[in-house]
Design an enzyme around this catalytic site. Structure first.
Site, PDB file in Angstrom:
ATOM      1  N   ASN A 158      19.599 -15.347  43.681  1.00 34.10           N
ATOM      2  CA  ASN A 158      19.040 -16.654  43.393  1.00 34.10           C
ATOM      3  C   ASN A 158      19.326 -17.513  44.615  1.00 34.10           C
ATOM      4  OD1 ASN A 158      18.155 -18.972  42.209  1.00 34.10           O
ATOM      5  ND2 ASN A 158      19.687 -19.031  40.587  1.00 34.10           N
TER       6      ASN A 158
ATOM      7  N   ARG B 230      13.052 -21.108  31.581  1.00 32.02           N
ATOM      8  CA  ARG B 230      13.126 -21.706  32.912  1.00 32.02           C
ATOM      9  C   ARG B 230      11.865 -21.455  33.735  1.00 32.02           C
ATOM     10  NH1 ARG B 230      18.907 -21.093  34.904  1.00 32.02           N
ATOM     11  NH2 ARG B 230      17.948 -20.510  36.850  1.00 32.02           N
TER      12      ARG B 230
ATOM     13  N   LYS C 281       6.711 -43.357  36.104  1.00 33.64           N
ATOM     14  CA  LYS C 281       7.797 -42.730  35.329  1.00 33.64           C
ATOM     15  C   LYS C 281       8.022 -43.523  34.054  1.00 33.64           C
ATOM     16  CE  LYS C 281       8.074 -39.490  36.607  1.00 33.64           C
ATOM     17  NZ  LYS C 281       7.288 -38.991  37.671  1.00 33.64           N
TER      18      LYS C 281
END
Ligand code: G6P
Length: 609
Positions: free
Chosen positions: A100, A27, A486
């Site tokens: 978090n 991550r 994209k």
């Protein structure tokens, strides 16, 4: 965002925590740490940098104990450093926690607690929350009561996992708007932000609902609501393998990140919205600084430049301040008059893009103040800019940006609103109406995502396509640029964004039968203009795909497909119109069986020229 773990059982906690944290490395993180509770003492080991460094540090320490918490940090408040790494502790080490998310009212909490004699050693928002919990724990001597009282006061989104020094074998947790799961093993239990961290130990999990508190004790897991009442909960079995667990059950990080956009938008706005007002004093955009501004240069590369293109329309329209947008790679080599009273805004997810960095240094050489809109805390641009507006997208893994783009848009809207307010262009009612519209964007983004299936079907038509056009005017042209990028970057389908009025000057000759011509149409005063351009494309055989707000029925009979987005203020339509375009690019790439997250020849962070 950050990775979180908690463990209690019969094994050495440090080993379980380290191998669990290793599963969260993908991550992205900038520091790591663990805390282990044994005989009324909590031992913390943490450092900036990789897990291997933490592992080495742990070798030299006594971290015996079967109950502990761990964390990988992605900095949001405070640079990556040993001190800011988690766990963080109360002054007497009686409460130690990992966190978090973002405590939005941490300044207020700090101020209140300072009055009670608390001192603060880190730059984090987390420390304020830990000390607030400690404050109530000292009064209640009960973790549940302390947590219920504290979370009533903590604003923002969070997931906490905590140890209390005099609660042997217990780990506590609480969540709001961020994930937390509890794992049930044999005589052991786990807490984790991410199922991939504990899959190696158990597949039996409980999913915490929003605003719930959890206690691990004696291998058992118990749940409570925010009033402190116990809640029953059913155990579920995880069916994902380790790889799909990393992606949150999605096939690709890009899709996971597309689904994280509502959260990224909410957190980015929440970070600068306090007590009913936008507050940009921390990024030096004081009223005085704003009133002296002559103009704004926005400089960026790639998708960040497309954000600049949206920002130009929004800032100029709302505030009347002239905005010039510049590709960093062009700006750095051009000799042009620059105004010392301007502000140069550099937008960059990574904060490391070589051209953007060079452009910022050039602005400095000309005596121009710089503001970075940056996602990675402590990155080079963030360090060198005069001030920084951090977006709260969290780590982005897919090369094609989605959630960072969405978070950057919010930063620009907020700046635009503040400039307009200070320059006397917005009355209170309009100011509040615009803020309300921003606050509604996250749920509208999710509404669009609920319709993703229909885009998948449309995308299937273009699996063998060779060319596509994306058209728009003004803000819609800026969105078309991002939609087109994209498409091309991940599906390798050649695609161009065209300011719709330019079609007649050349591009129209390229239209072939069945070619995808996507039109973004969100600005009422331009509906008819773009409609004419789309009809010209249709009469030459183009497949007409329209993105427009609900309630707009222009071209409803002529278009091959109309995707309706929820209505919002016209300044903010980019945040919604981009979502179906991201999905189109994604689905075409998937249909072509391409490596969506790592497209050929591209890099996430472009640190070379
Ligand atoms: C690369 C990435 C793009 C990004 C651009 C600028 O090309 O693939 O997604 O928009 O760099 O990066 P930055 O980190 O400065 O936003």
């Amino acid at each position: 965002m950050c990775g979180i773990l908690g463990y209690t059982g019969n094994h050495q906690a440090s080993e379980i925590l380290l191998s669990g944290l290793a599963k969260l490395e993908y991550r992205g993180y900038d520091s790591a740490g663990i805390a282990v509770l044994e005989n009324g003492n909590i031992k913390v080991v943490k450092n900036k940098g990789r897990l291997q460094a933490l592992e080495a540090k742990i070798q030299g320490e006594d971290v015996t104990g079967t109950c502990g918490i761990g964390h990988t940090r992605w900095a949001t408040h405070g640079v990556p450093s040993d001190t800011n790494a988690h766990p963080l502790w109360s002054d007497d080490m009686s409460v130690v926690a990992v966190h978090n998310g973002i405590v939005e009212n941490y300044r207020e909490i700090k101020n209140t607690l300072s009055g009670y004699g608390y001192r603060f050693y880190s730059q984090t928002d987390t420390e304020a929350a830990v000390k607030l919990i400690d404050y109530y724990y000292k009064q209640e001597n009960d973790p549940l009561k302390a947590l219920t009282r504290a979370i009533r006061e903590i604003e923002g989104s969070y997931c906490f996992v905590l140890l209390f020094h005099d609660r042997p074998g217990e780990v506590w947790g609480a969540r709001k708007d961020l994930p937390l799961i509890a794992g049930q093993g044999e005589d052991e239990a786990f807490l984790a932000s991410d199922v991939s961290a504990i899959l190696q130990y158990t597949k039996q999990v409980y999913y915490l609902d929003n605003m719930e508190i959890v206690q691990l004790k004696g291998g058992l897991v118990r749940f409570f609501d925010t009033e402190g009442y116990a809640k029953p909960k059913e155990l579920s079995e995880v069916t994902w393998d380790a790889q799909s667990a990393e992606k949150g059950g999605f096939d690709h990080f890009m899709m996971k990140e597309i689904h994280e956009q509502a959260r990224a938008v909410k957190d980015t706005f929440g970070a600068v919205y306090h007590s009913g007002k936008i507050d940009l004093t921390e990024i030096n955009l004081t009223d005085e600084a704003i009133s002296k501004l002559s103009q704004i240069y926005i400089i960026a590369c790639g998708s960040a430049y497309h954000v600049a293109a949206v920002a130009q329309y929004v800032i100029e329209d709302l505030s009347g301040i002239p905005v010039r947008i510049e590709l960093a790679s062009e700006f750095r080599y051009r000799n042009m008059p620059l105004d010392e009273n301007a502000l140069a805004v550099i937008i960059s997810q990574s904060g490391e893009t070589a051209d953007s960095l060079a452009a910022m240094r050039k602005a400095h050489e000309h005596g121009i103040k710089t503001l970075g809109i940056i996602n990675v805390v402590g990155s080079t641009i963030a360090r060198e800019a005069d001030s920084v507006f951090y977006t709260m997208a969290g780590p982005e893994i897919s090369v094609a940006t989605t959630k960072a783009y969405s978070a950057q848009l919010i930063a620009c809207y907020v700046i635009a609103i503040q400039l307009a307010k200070v320059r006397g262009k917005l009355d209170d009612a309009r100011y509040e109406a615009l803020i309300t519209e921003i606050q509604k964007l996250p749920e509208k983004i999710d509404e669009i995502l609920d319709e993703a299936g229909v885009l998948k079907r449309i995308a299937a038509r273009f699996v063998n396509a060779r060319n596509a056009f994306y058209l728009g005017r003004n803000i819609d042209y800026a969105v078309a640029m991002e939609g087109s990028l994209k498409m091309k970057e991940i599906s390798y389908l050649h695609s161009e964004a065209i300011a719709a009025g330019e079609m007649k000057h050349g591009p129209i000759s390229l239209i072939e039968k069945g070619m995808l011509v996507a039109g973004v149409m969100t600005q009422k005063n331009l509906y008819q203009k773009i409609a004419s351009n789309m009809l010209e494309a249709k009469s030459r055989g183009g497949y007409i795909f329209i993105v427009s707000p609900r309630g707009c029925d222009v071209l409803k009979d002529e278009a091959d497909f109309v995707f309706h987005i929820p209505e919002t203020d016209e300044h903010f339509t980019a945040s919604l119109a981009v979502i179906p375009l991201q999905l189109m690019g994604y689905y075409v790439a998937v249909a072509r069986k391409l490596d969506v997250d790592k497209p050929r020849n591209l890099a996430k962070s472009v640190t070379v020229e």
